[in-house]
Design an enzyme around this catalytic site. Structure first.
Site, PDB file in Angstrom:
ATOM      1  N   ASP A  11       0.618  -1.102  -0.067  1.00 36.05           N
ATOM      2  CA  ASP A  11       0.268   0.125  -0.029  1.00 36.05           C
ATOM      3  C   ASP A  11       0.780   1.322  -0.117  1.00 36.05           C
ATOM      4  O   ASP A  11       0.499   1.805   0.893  1.00 36.05           O
ATOM      5  CB  ASP A  11      -0.329   0.252   1.394  1.00 36.05           C
ATOM      6  CG  ASP A  11      -0.075   0.012   2.526  1.00 36.05           C
ATOM      7  OD1 ASP A  11      -0.820   0.899   2.871  1.00 36.05           O
ATOM      8  OD2 ASP A  11       0.891  -0.263   2.811  1.00 36.05           O
ATOM      9  N   ASP A  16       6.939   1.181   2.114  1.00 38.53           N
ATOM     10  CA  ASP A  16       7.106   0.174   0.534  1.00 38.53           C
ATOM     11  C   ASP A  16       7.720   0.213  -0.362  1.00 38.53           C
ATOM     12  O   ASP A  16       8.089  -1.074  -1.065  1.00 38.53           O
ATOM     13  CB  ASP A  16       5.142  -0.271   0.428  1.00 38.53           C
ATOM     14  CG  ASP A  16       4.211  -0.056   1.009  1.00 38.53           C
ATOM     15  OD1 ASP A  16       4.274   0.679   2.504  1.00 38.53           O
ATOM     16  OD2 ASP A  16       3.418  -0.746   1.480  1.00 38.53           O
ATOM     17  N   VAL A 123       2.828  -6.131   2.687  1.00 34.69           N
ATOM     18  CA  VAL A 123       2.828  -5.138   4.227  1.00 34.69           C
ATOM     19  C   VAL A 123       2.221  -3.975   4.436  1.00 34.69           C
ATOM     20  O   VAL A 123       2.525  -2.885   4.079  1.00 34.69           O
ATOM     21  CB  VAL A 123       4.295  -4.561   3.562  1.00 34.69           C
ATOM     22  CG1 VAL A 123       5.556  -5.706   3.308  1.00 34.69           C
ATOM     23  CG2 VAL A 123       4.439  -4.078   1.727  1.00 34.69           C
ATOM     24  N   ASP A 239       8.250  -2.205   6.383  1.00 33.42           N
ATOM     25  CA  ASP A 239       7.324  -2.973   5.168  1.00 33.42           C
ATOM     26  C   ASP A 239       9.154  -4.296   5.086  1.00 33.42           C
ATOM     27  O   ASP A 239       8.944  -4.742   4.914  1.00 33.42           O
ATOM     28  CB  ASP A 239       7.109  -3.022   3.945  1.00 33.42           C
ATOM     29  CG  ASP A 239       5.470  -2.225   4.242  1.00 33.42           C
ATOM     30  OD1 ASP A 239       5.398  -0.906   3.950  1.00 33.42           O
ATOM     31  OD2 ASP A 239       5.182  -2.406   5.693  1.00 33.42           O
TER      32      ASP A 239
END
Ligand code: RIB
Ligand code: CA
Length: 308
Positions: A11, A16, A123, A239
């Protein structure tokens, strides 16, 4: 040694972005696809961010749009990553379109090709993963394990009790933790230690590539948001810790635990309740990350970024 087949569910989100770079560029992994979910920002934004990151970094991996909102609760977005989800990061327009196939159907299709060899690395909120398990329960035959960034045995971050990814979709998280699949929860107990201090940032800057500059710019912007949150000395790369664990499990210290998710609304909604000693009389259904090997984590990330 065969590459590890993975799907990264994201996301984006500054951290990320680094997880995408690590998963796509490290030679240990075969990144089959990137699935996107609503989380840090709305799905339209997180999809565009994923496409732009791949274009800017020269990553030729299909991107699939997934669930646009949580299974049951109201939508929640993060303020840490800004209005775009990647504030402070200047990326050009995407050179590729999002795939026609829905992310959930892609996850199912990939799992069907495998026999206990596909690793899912979510994640962000777990909505896509939960939907795939609900839509086709037999995918568990193709999935080796789920290594997720989310949860916390200790303090939360979006509330005192809950970590953001779990809080955004607690019901989805409960479906994942009770799926019977091997789950490694890479939560805040470990990832809060992944602070990008200046020496690490300078190592990344020293790579001197277009991709390393993107990471540095991102960390400067993300770091400013973290410093504004309070007593943080730099950005926290949550992440990438999950991706790094799949590449080299010795990057994290893990402990077996029984984990379930609070789905009753109220103060502890979205909390991952972790039991290391069967106090609740339930056997361990997961392993929980409790520490990181900083040197291994940063060496592994920089090695991947150097594979440009
Ligand atoms: O709590 C940290 C998690 O929330 C990370 O995945 C970050 O990207 C945000 O989604
Ligand atoms: Ca995320």
């Amino acid at each position: 040694m065969d590459k590890i087949k993975v799907i990264l569910d994201v996301d984006p989100g500054h951290d990320d972005m680094v997880a995408i770079l690590l998963a796509a560029k490290h030679p240990r992994l075969d990144l089959r696809g990137i699935t996107v979910v609503a989380g840090n920002q709305t799905l339209d934004k997180t999809v565009q961010n994923a496409l732009r990151i791949c274009t800017h970094a020269g990553i030729d991996v299909p991107v699939y749009a997934g669930m646009s909102r949580p299974l049951l609760r109201d939508q929640v977005v993060s303020t840490v990553h800004g209005e775009s989800g990647l504030d402070g990061v200047e990326l050009g327009p995407p050179a590729r379109q999002v795939e026609e196939q829905h992310a959930v159907d892609f996850i199912i299709e990939e799992a069907r090709k495998c026999h206990k060899e596909l690793v899912l690395i979510p994640v962000g909120p777990l909505t896509n993963i939960a939907m795939a398990l609900l839509r086709e329960p037999r995918i568990v035959e193709g999935i080796k394990e789920i290594v997720l960034m989310g949860g916390a045995c200790g303090q939360g971050n979006i509330t005192p009790s809950a970590e953001f990814n779990i809080f955004v979709d607690p019901e989805a998280a409960q479906i994942v933790f009770t799926s019977g699949l091997p789950v490694t929860m890479v939560g805040l107990d470990a990832t809060n230690q992944a602070v990008v201090y200046p020496p690490v940032l300078e190592r990344i800057r020293g790579i001197g590539s277009r991709v390393s500059k993107m990471v540095v710019d991102s960390m400067l912007a993300y770091g400013a948001a973290y410093k504004a949150l309070g007593d943080w000395e730099g950005p926290v790369l949550h992440d990438p810790c999950a991706v790094a664990y799949v590449i080299d499990p010795s990057v994290l210290k893990v402990k077996k635990a029984w984990v379930d998710v609070e789905t009753a609304r109220g103060l502890t909604y979205g909390r991952t309740v972790c039991d290391y000693s069967e106090t609740a009389g339930k056997p361990a259904n997961a392993q929980v990350a409790v520490g990181i090997d900083h040197k291994k984590l940063w060496d592994l990330l920089i090695y991947a970024l150097e594979q440009d």
